[in-house]
Design an enzyme around this catalytic site. Structure first.
Site, PDB file in Angstrom:
ATOM      1  N   GLY A 149      13.916 -16.112  11.480  1.00 17.83           N
ATOM      2  CA  GLY A 149      14.540 -15.513  10.314  1.00 17.83           C
ATOM      3  C   GLY A 149      14.449 -16.420   9.096  1.00 17.83           C
ATOM      4  O   GLY A 149      13.475 -17.163   8.927  1.00 17.83           O
ATOM      5  N   SER A 150      15.457 -16.375   8.263  1.00 12.60           N
ATOM      6  CA  SER A 150      15.408 -17.104   6.990  1.00 12.60           C
ATOM      7  C   SER A 150      15.391 -18.621   7.148  1.00 12.60           C
ATOM      8  O   SER A 150      15.102 -19.328   6.180  1.00 12.60           O
ATOM      9  CB  SER A 150      16.579 -16.681   6.101  1.00 12.60           C
ATOM     10  OG  SER A 150      16.385 -15.366   5.632  1.00 12.60           O
ATOM     11  N   ALA A 151      15.689 -19.131   8.334  1.00 16.44           N
ATOM     12  CA  ALA A 151      15.540 -20.573   8.547  1.00 16.44           C
ATOM     13  C   ALA A 151      14.081 -20.986   8.350  1.00 16.44           C
ATOM     14  O   ALA A 151      13.785 -22.128   7.978  1.00 16.44           O
ATOM     15  CB  ALA A 151      16.014 -20.959   9.946  1.00 16.44           C
ATOM     16  N   LYS A 197      12.301 -20.123   6.014  1.00 16.69           N
ATOM     17  CA  LYS A 197      12.046 -20.342   4.589  1.00 16.69           C
ATOM     18  C   LYS A 197      11.927 -21.824   4.260  1.00 16.69           C
ATOM     19  O   LYS A 197      11.385 -22.183   3.212  1.00 16.69           O
ATOM     20  CB  LYS A 197      13.147 -19.686   3.757  1.00 16.69           C
ATOM     21  CG  LYS A 197      13.085 -18.155   3.793  1.00 16.69           C
ATOM     22  CD  LYS A 197      14.284 -17.517   3.104  1.00 16.69           C
ATOM     23  CE  LYS A 197      14.229 -15.995   3.224  1.00 16.69           C
ATOM     24  NZ  LYS A 197      15.448 -15.329   2.709  1.00 16.69           N
TER      25      LYS A 197
END
Length: 499
Positions: free
Chosen positions: A226-228, A230
């Site tokens: 997920g956004s980790a 990023k």
């Protein structure tokens, strides 16, 4: 008469000669077969489950202890009182450390018990020779890098969620693993019985149990980060030199993926800032549309190169238990590339890798190789092996790491998605994630972070299956682990983790 006798002797010697040759051939075959078995099949025969002698020998003498960095014993051998199997394995801390220790049973082993069996059993050549010289028959003791406070904090926080998950904490300066917790867990003492029927029943029950307690989720399972992820996408953006923290990025409320009718939306369905915020702001509040666009701009090859710099696609990682390979997908179309930049599509990472995201940034762009075994020593206290911290990857430059650190600190400041990980008086650098789960409508809660940001001592990765928002569920778990490692008023200064 002499000629007749000679002929008779020749007729008698011919059969004897053939018998002698046959005996020589059979003797040679016996020697060849014996040599073959001893040289090439000894290990296979010794490991054959039908070989009861091997099982008896395994429990005939004391096996080496497994201890923590503070010498707390988490696996040891004790006299069993059984005439056949003289020693049994005991795990004083049970489920708390089961994902690390694994178990030793009549029929097999797992975890450290399996990965370090030669040292623990004493079959390692150096351990065996030194033990014989000292007249002590015993395996070597393994001292692990685990911190008891950090492990307890991780396990208790996971258990409190009531959901499966894993936590890994690393000393970014050395690579020493300070915590490796997986929930649900199990009691490895159930495997220490010598009653085959009881052992089989316990194993069947655990194999079928909800939540798969025998699975070490920290290293044996991969998840969409997920956004980790990023953190990886931003590292690639900074490395491209086309982006900096202050660079304005396009961040509409929704963005249609190329070639599809699918729209990527920001959390809450709103625009990110004024629609053209800085990269640092988009990172702080974890907007999706700008990072999908950045992924398309950089392209899958640049993203893959950066992911591989962190360790994605590497099959050589062992701690010493083998680690499942984290994967960045191959041959994607543009829509899939955009989703991969958000840690979705087929991007998969272990909780250990998610901790390594932060460990690399905390190490000024240099990622140390993770390890669990700090020291190997004999029964008389002689140390025959010490961990030698080593660089695993150069992930990005020190300047890029500094800029990314500043962006991660903002995540835990007011207005960021990771405020639940904030620790008063300490700068915490972090990135939260909420990963869509194709098998369920319930998202996974993800977190990666490190502290203190100016002098890092611990990097943490957290995954809570079906936990929802990473900033709400995973961040408090990480904070508990970091606070357990870091010195605090009234507790006094502690030695640095892994030192």
């Amino acid at each position: 008469m002499r000629a007749v006798a000679t002929q008779r002797a020749r007729r008698m010697n011919a059969p004897l000669g053939r018998v002698a040759v046959a005996c020589e051939v059979m003797l040679l075959a016996l020697l060849v077969n014996t040599t073959y078995i001893q040289a090439f099949r000894a290990d296979r025969l010794a490991g054959d489950p039908r070989n009861r002698r091997g099982m008896i020998e395994r429990f005939d003498g004391p096996r080496g202890d497994i201890v923590l960095r503070d010498e707390t014993v988490i696996a040891t051998s004790r006299r069993s009182g059984d005439r056949t199997y003289r020693y049994r394995r005991v795990y004083p801390r049970g489920p708390l450390y089961a994902p690390v220790t694994g178990y030793l049973s009549l029929y097999g082993s797992s975890g450290i018990e399996a990965a370090e069996d030669p040292a623990l059993s004493g079959s390692d050549p150096e351990v065996r020779v030194r033990s014989l010289m000292d007249g002590i028959r015993s395996g070597a003791t393994l001292k692990l890098t685990l911190d008891d406070r950090a492990q307890r904090a991780a396990y208790r926080a996971l258990r409190a969620t009531g959901r499966p998950g894993a936590v890994v904490a690393i000393n970014p300066n050395t690579g020493a693993i300070l915590a490796m917790a997986s929930y649900p867990s199990y009691d490895p003492n159930l495997y220490a019985t010598f009653d085959a029927a009881v052992l089989d029943a316990a194993d069947r029950r655990l194999q079928r149990a909800p939540g798969r307690p025998l699975l070490n989720r920290a290293i044996q399972r991969t998840y969409p980060p997920g956004s980790a992820f990023k953190v990886v996408t931003t590292a690639a953006a900074l490395s491209s030199e086309r982006y900096g923290p202050a660079t304005a990025v396009s961040a509409p409320a929704a963005f249609r993926l190329p070639g599809t009718r699918v729209r990527v939306r920001n959390s809450g369905g709103a625009a990110c800032g004024d629609g053209h915020p800085s990269l640092a702001y988009a990172f702080k509040v974890s907007c999706n549309t700008p990072f999908a666009k950045i992924g398309l701009d950089l392209g899958q090859n640049a993203l893959r190169e950066q992911a591989e710099a962190f360790g994605f696609g590497a099959a050589d990682l062992a701690v010493p238990m083998p680690v499942a390979m984290s994967v960045y997908p191959e041959r994607m179309n543009r829509a899939q590339t955009a989703m991969s930049a958000l840690g979705q599509f087929d991007t998969r990472a272990t909780p250990l890798m998610i901790a390594m995201f932060s460990a690399a940034i905390a190490g000024n762009g240099e990622l140390m190789r993770p390890y669990l075994v700090e020291e190997v020593r004999l029964a008389d206290g002689t140390v025959i092996g010490n961990a030698q911290p080593s660089r695993y990857r150069r992930v990005l430059s020190a300047d890029e790491a500094d800029r990314l650190t500043a962006m991660m600190i903002a995540v835990t400041r007011p207005g960021g998605t990771g405020t639940a990980a904030a620790i008063p008086g300490i700068d915490v650098a972090a990135k939260t994630g909420t990963a869509e789960n194709a098998a369920s409508r319930e998202d996974h809660a993800i977190f990666t972070g490190f502290a203190p940001a100016d002098a890092p001592r611990v990097a943490v990765g957290v995954v809570v299956e079906h936990g929802g928002f990473g900033g709400e569920v995973a961040a408090p778990i990480a904070r508990a682990v970091m606070r357990a490692v870091l010195p605090s008023p009234g507790r006094g200064e502690r030695n640095g983790p892994g030192e």
